[in-house]
Write a protein that holds these residues in place. Sequence first.
Motif, PDB file in Angstrom:
ATOM      1  N   PRO A  12       0.836  -1.197   0.000  1.00  5.86           N
ATOM      2  CA  PRO A  12       0.000   0.000   0.000  1.00  5.86           C
ATOM      3  C   PRO A  12       0.876   1.253   0.000  1.00  5.86           C
ATOM      4  N   GLY A  13       0.508   2.205  -0.768  1.00  5.25           N
ATOM      5  CA  GLY A  13       1.275   3.460  -0.808  1.00  5.25           C
ATOM      6  C   GLY A  13       2.444   3.353  -1.754  1.00  5.25           C
ATOM      7  N   CYS A  16       1.419   2.198  -5.334  1.00  2.19           N
ATOM      8  CA  CYS A  16       0.221   2.973  -5.680  1.00  2.19           C
ATOM      9  C   CYS A  16       0.646   4.314  -6.260  1.00  2.19           C
ATOM     10  N   GLY A  18       2.818   6.191  -4.965  1.00 10.86           N
ATOM     11  CA  GLY A  18       2.993   7.077  -3.810  1.00 10.86           C
ATOM     12  C   GLY A  18       1.740   7.152  -2.966  1.00 10.86           C
ATOM     13  N   PHE A  19       1.921   7.528  -1.718  1.00 12.93           N
ATOM     14  CA  PHE A  19       0.812   7.570  -0.769  1.00 12.93           C
ATOM     15  C   PHE A  19      -0.189   8.672  -1.089  1.00 12.93           C
ATOM     16  N   CYS A  20      -1.474   8.310  -1.036  1.00 10.56           N
ATOM     17  CA  CYS A  20      -2.492   9.361  -0.989  1.00 10.56           C
ATOM     18  C   CYS A  20      -2.298  10.099   0.333  1.00 10.56           C
ATOM     19  N   TYR A  22      -4.294  10.868   2.555  1.00 10.63           N
ATOM     20  CA  TYR A  22      -5.109  10.352   3.667  1.00 10.63           C
ATOM     21  C   TYR A  22      -4.896   8.862   3.912  1.00 10.63           C
ATOM     22  N   CYS A  23      -3.897   8.261   3.286  1.00 16.57           N
ATOM     23  CA  CYS A  23      -3.761   6.793   3.352  1.00 16.57           C
ATOM     24  C   CYS A  23      -3.408   6.341   4.765  1.00 16.57           C
ATOM     25  N   ASP A  91      -2.165  -1.108  -5.528  1.00 16.22           N
ATOM     26  CA  ASP A  91      -3.357  -0.763  -6.304  1.00 16.22           C
ATOM     27  C   ASP A  91      -3.323  -1.499  -7.649  1.00 16.22           C
ATOM     28  N   TYR A 116     -10.709  -3.381  -5.443  1.00 19.69           N
ATOM     29  CA  TYR A 116     -10.459  -2.001  -5.026  1.00 19.69           C
ATOM     30  C   TYR A 116      -9.415  -1.397  -5.949  1.00 19.69           C
ATOM     31  N   SER A 118      -7.737   2.714  -6.955  1.00 17.77           N
ATOM     32  CA  SER A 118      -7.842   4.175  -6.915  1.00 17.77           C
ATOM     33  C   SER A 118      -7.890   4.713  -8.344  1.00 17.77           C
ATOM     34  N   LYS A 120      -5.360   5.307 -10.038  1.00 11.94           N
ATOM     35  CA  LYS A 120      -4.193   6.170 -10.272  1.00 11.94           C
ATOM     36  C   LYS A 120      -3.273   5.645 -11.363  1.00 11.94           C
TER      37      LYS A 120
HETATM   38  S1  SF4 Z   1      -5.229   5.107  -0.044  1.00 12.74           S
HETATM   39 FE1  SF4 Z   1      -3.959   5.619  -1.814  1.00 12.74          FE
HETATM   40  S2  SF4 Z   1      -1.858   5.131  -1.189  1.00 12.74           S
HETATM   41 FE2  SF4 Z   1      -3.226   4.121   0.266  1.00 12.74          FE
HETATM   42  S3  SF4 Z   1      -3.502   2.045  -0.525  1.00 12.74           S
HETATM   43 FE3  SF4 Z   1      -5.200   3.309  -1.370  1.00 12.74          FE
HETATM   44  S4  SF4 Z   1      -4.417   4.070  -3.348  1.00 12.74           S
HETATM   45 FE4  SF4 Z   1      -2.659   3.304  -2.208  1.00 12.74          FE
END
Ligand code: SF4
Length: 416
Positions: A12-13, A16, A18-20, A22-23, A91, A116, A118, A120
């Motif tokens: 995660p992050g 993806c 890079g981190f969102c 709010y992640c 992601d 799931y 995002s 991105k």
């Molecule tokens: S919130 Fe953003 S950084 Fe965190 S796991 Fe989901 S897509 Fe990845």
Amino acid sequence: MVHLSVDIGGRPGVDCRGFCEYCYFKHVKETEPFGCRYCPPYKKGCDYCSRSVREYYQGWKDLRTIADDVLARLQTIPDEVSRITISGGGDPSCYPQFTDLVEILSSMEAPLHIGYTSGKGFDDPGVARFLIDSGLSEISFTVFSVQPDLRKRYMHDPTAEASLAVLETLCGEIDVYAACVVLPGVNDGPILEETCQWLEDKGAKGIILMRFANQTDHGLILGNAPVIPGQRVQGAEEFRDMVTGLSRRFRIKVSGTPLWDPAIGSPFALASEPDLLEKLPRLVGNASVITGRIAAPFIRKILASRGRGTTVIPVEKDIACLITIDDLKSLDPSTLAPLVIIPGRAFLYDREVRDLLARDRNERMIMRGPDTLTADAETSMGMTRNEVLALEMEAFSDLIRLINRYGVTEDPPGTR
Ligand code: SF4
């Protein structure tokens, strides 16, 4: 009929783009294993509570490993595969060989789901057509906002316009459930209304709003609070009221987690069903039921309708499944019954709880309740009201039977 889940790994992050902002996996620290329902009795800490909880993956699995794994599993499945779900720590849209992966899975000719994403990793609007032609039938897609600038700023989506174009095409042709972490002052209010309206116009099935958590007592247990220093957070009731208001304004299904699904009345839809409450077993045993702040009033109401003698005790944590041993330290053991029920999925090591709650020199029996007593919005999104009620009836029947079987039938302190 078999559902095949295909785990593609990823962190995660990290995997993806890079981190969102709010992640919840941002700033996660190495913490001691919490202990959980899977730990063996002789050891605190198992793979689940030390690794899986932080989605501790090594990185993406390579395509060949995934394909071999799918093939091996297919040989052991006697039935036809009715659905394939792609999931992972990273992601899926960012998986380096995403199109090859989808092509391999689509050759199995079962509907594809993406558990799931995002979005991105979608840089080309044409990806949507490719996915639809490959048999994608359902996707959960984090939108945050339909304003590209906000996606860029808060999700670090470099090609926000393309991601939204993919989302738009998918909305028109397959089942799309959008998800949105709500940051007050950033993507709520008129911006959130614009997002709901856009999704409704494009044909999404629904949107799940997620209350942003920024403190340990909200549920950030991996040493990573605050995720966004200074960010305002909605109270549970304020958040529930926002969900209610939006669900009235829009035709698409609007629900929220941790509260609530207005169309179903969950979590704990059972609490407002007196006829069904009558059908639960009578409560004759005594226990102290420990839970989180949000669930406590509902559980109290449901149990009280079946008998007295059991106390429901909230600790300073919103979500019961995220209770850790620190949350139990402020409890006064002398107020607890000889039988203490802890949430089925709480991150607690049973023996440690037993020792902590025997500080008044009275041994107590510690038992875990059912894994879940209700369905949160992420679970209820694909369920009917009757299915949620059936789940709750079964879970509360199990809880009451547990109390009746092991809880002595005398009034515990504080119930007279
Ligand atoms: S919130 Fe953003 S950084 Fe965190 S796991 Fe989901 S897509 Fe990845």
